[in-house]
Design an enzyme around this catalytic site. Sequence first.
Site, PDB file in Angstrom:
ATOM      1  N   GLY A  13       0.845  -1.202   0.000  1.00 13.53           N
ATOM      2  CA  GLY A  13       0.000   0.000   0.000  1.00 13.53           C
ATOM      3  C   GLY A  13       0.874   1.243   0.000  1.00 13.53           C
ATOM      4  O   GLY A  13       0.503   2.285   0.549  1.00 13.53           O
ATOM      5  N   GLY A  16      -0.270   4.900  -0.899  1.00 10.35           N
ATOM      6  CA  GLY A  16      -1.383   5.532  -0.182  1.00 10.35           C
ATOM      7  C   GLY A  16      -0.939   6.573   0.836  1.00 10.35           C
ATOM      8  O   GLY A  16       0.255   6.774   1.082  1.00 10.35           O
ATOM      9  N   ASP A  17      -1.946   7.203   1.445  1.00 11.48           N
ATOM     10  CA  ASP A  17      -1.714   8.291   2.404  1.00 11.48           C
ATOM     11  C   ASP A  17      -0.965   7.857   3.654  1.00 11.48           C
ATOM     12  O   ASP A  17      -0.067   8.553   4.108  1.00 11.48           O
ATOM     13  CB  ASP A  17      -3.075   8.828   2.854  1.00 11.48           C
ATOM     14  CG  ASP A  17      -3.396  10.103   2.123  1.00 11.48           C
ATOM     15  OD1 ASP A  17      -2.757  10.350   1.077  1.00 11.48           O
ATOM     16  OD2 ASP A  17      -4.284  10.831   2.607  1.00 11.48           O
ATOM     17  N   ARG A  47      -1.061  -0.958  -5.893  1.00  8.17           N
ATOM     18  CA  ARG A  47      -1.705  -1.200  -7.195  1.00  8.17           C
ATOM     19  C   ARG A  47      -1.304  -0.176  -8.256  1.00  8.17           C
ATOM     20  O   ARG A  47      -1.173  -0.511  -9.415  1.00  8.17           O
ATOM     21  CB  ARG A  47      -3.233  -1.169  -7.018  1.00  8.17           C
ATOM     22  CG  ARG A  47      -3.752  -2.440  -6.393  1.00  8.17           C
ATOM     23  CD  ARG A  47      -5.230  -2.386  -6.170  1.00  8.17           C
ATOM     24  NE  ARG A  47      -5.576  -1.368  -5.187  1.00  8.17           N
ATOM     25  CZ  ARG A  47      -6.643  -1.410  -4.398  1.00  8.17           C
ATOM     26  NH1 ARG A  47      -7.495  -2.413  -4.494  1.00  8.17           N
ATOM     27  NH2 ARG A  47      -6.893  -0.466  -3.539  1.00  8.17           N
ATOM     28  N   HIS A 246      -8.597   3.861  20.106  1.00  5.77           N
ATOM     29  CA  HIS A 246      -7.721   4.825  20.779  1.00  5.77           C
ATOM     30  C   HIS A 246      -8.174   5.097  22.220  1.00  5.77           C
ATOM     31  O   HIS A 246      -7.381   5.064  23.155  1.00  5.77           O
ATOM     32  CB  HIS A 246      -7.665   6.155  20.022  1.00  5.77           C
ATOM     33  CG  HIS A 246      -7.222   6.029  18.587  1.00  5.77           C
ATOM     34  ND1 HIS A 246      -6.340   5.068  18.166  1.00  5.77           N
ATOM     35  CD2 HIS A 246      -7.530   6.750  17.472  1.00  5.77           C
ATOM     36  CE1 HIS A 246      -6.128   5.204  16.861  1.00  5.77           C
ATOM     37  NE2 HIS A 246      -6.843   6.215  16.423  1.00  5.77           N
ATOM     38  N   GLN A 380      -2.555  15.593  23.513  1.00  2.00           N
ATOM     39  CA  GLN A 380      -2.221  16.486  22.418  1.00  2.00           C
ATOM     40  C   GLN A 380      -3.270  17.566  22.266  1.00  2.00           C
ATOM     41  O   GLN A 380      -4.402  17.342  22.696  1.00  2.00           O
ATOM     42  CB  GLN A 380      -2.090  15.712  21.107  1.00  2.00           C
ATOM     43  CG  GLN A 380      -3.387  15.036  20.675  1.00  2.00           C
ATOM     44  CD  GLN A 380      -3.261  14.175  19.455  1.00  2.00           C
ATOM     45  OE1 GLN A 380      -2.220  13.638  19.152  1.00  2.00           O
ATOM     46  NE2 GLN A 380      -4.341  14.031  18.723  1.00  2.00           N
TER      47      GLN A 380
END
Length: 488
Positions: A13, A16-17, A47, A246, A380
Amino acid sequence: VSDSKPLDIVVVGASGDLAHKKVYPALFALYSQGLLPEKFHVYGFARSEFDESAFRERIESNLTCRYVPESSCASQMEAFLERCSYMSGQYDDPESFKALKASMADRHDKAANRLFYLAIPPKVFSDAVRSLGEAGLADEAETNGHWSRVVIEKPFGRDRASSDALSRDIAAVFDEDQTYRIDHYLGKEVVQNLMVLRFANLIFEPVWNNLYISRVQLSWLEDLDVGGRGGYFDHYGIIRDVMQNHLLQILSLLTMESPLDLGQQVRNEKVKVLSAIDPVRMDELVVGQYTANTYKGREQCGYLEEDKVAPDSITPTYAASVLHIRNRRWEGVPFLLRAAKGMDRKLTEIHVQFRHVPGNVFCPMRNNCLPPNELVIRVQPDEAIFIRFINKVPGLGMKIDTGELDLTYAKAYDHIIPDAYESLILDVIKGERGLFIREDELAASWDIFTPVLHQLEEERVQPEPYPFGTKGPEKADTLADRYRARWR
Ligand code: BG6
């Protein structure tokens, strides 16, 4: 890294991002600090068709030199990029992975450790794992006396059953101890500090229970929309995207018993406390969905107008709920959890609210009492820990006020705070599994949310609309009121 054997990293992948924004920058950060083995190579696989130079340019645009002086930045990047190659192929096609295997054999002798990072959409997790197995890539390193590990990132299914099915698909190819399920919040600096705070200090543990704590609040807020991931988000929603993983991970570190070591035993303790949490009840859940608004001077569309979101979607972008832990330490303490996009700020914060002092001479009969102690842990932005306490205002007479001990990281430490992915990828390379989610832990966390997630969908519960950039649905305040709490 103590293991000096060559390392092959396969980023599945790679176009991707996630790969571009997180995985490659983290690998570069490790490389530039000398934390990768001397011999390593990063094989990108995805891909899309890319030639190598276009691919490297794309990676480069996201690299930053946080750990190297400006003067050697360009040469470090170049040296790193030379170790990055790219190949296109199909995730469900073992032949594509065989071609990858052949290119790996050309570059290295077979004797290398192998790390497979699956930075791919969840619907192709199982295909990619199966293809890796069928191509003989998964166990080749192990048969040569090297390790082979797979890293996979949530969402792990949509509910308990689909998560179990995914675990079975992975287990057909990789053993549980080769499988590293990432929750990137576990790599965040302040989250890693939770165990230190609780178990390396004496002052917290004796009061860390229902006798001294009245309630705990965990908030995860973002002032962002679904950011071009409408298709993904509409299928999952905020409960699966953030709460079930999370927030539950943070909650388990906050509430588990003291582990006997920092590896398997941490995961054992997390499973125990997660198994003691009641499934979330519909009457203790509020869901919302953001609507169009002007926020910070720009026009923000509503969730239903987002690209790839169904126009009649009931997917929540906001959720607030109350969790109850049925064990001796926590029975009776409500844990108020909130996760939301489209809010008026970005903030992840934990509030531990202590009880009033019994027989407090500074507020006889509980009249005009100042708020009791509170521990605030800000994950954060602007990592910090605060303790609020009551203090005498200097001067004649007895005037008291609320003071604050403030450990803001930026003021207290002159250190770079690593990105969560740097820390977690380094742990994978070192084989330290304490910060990764074990299968039974994943199952226990799905059990908490699966019934209510099904009910929301079966009953088509309409989320309460709230304008983007605000504080979310009013019903959430009513929920908090039941526990005499206010969302902070
Ligand atoms: C991801 C979620 O896990 O965490 C996203 O899928 C969210 O929806 C992101 O925006 C937030 O991560 P961070 O590290 O920016 O807080």
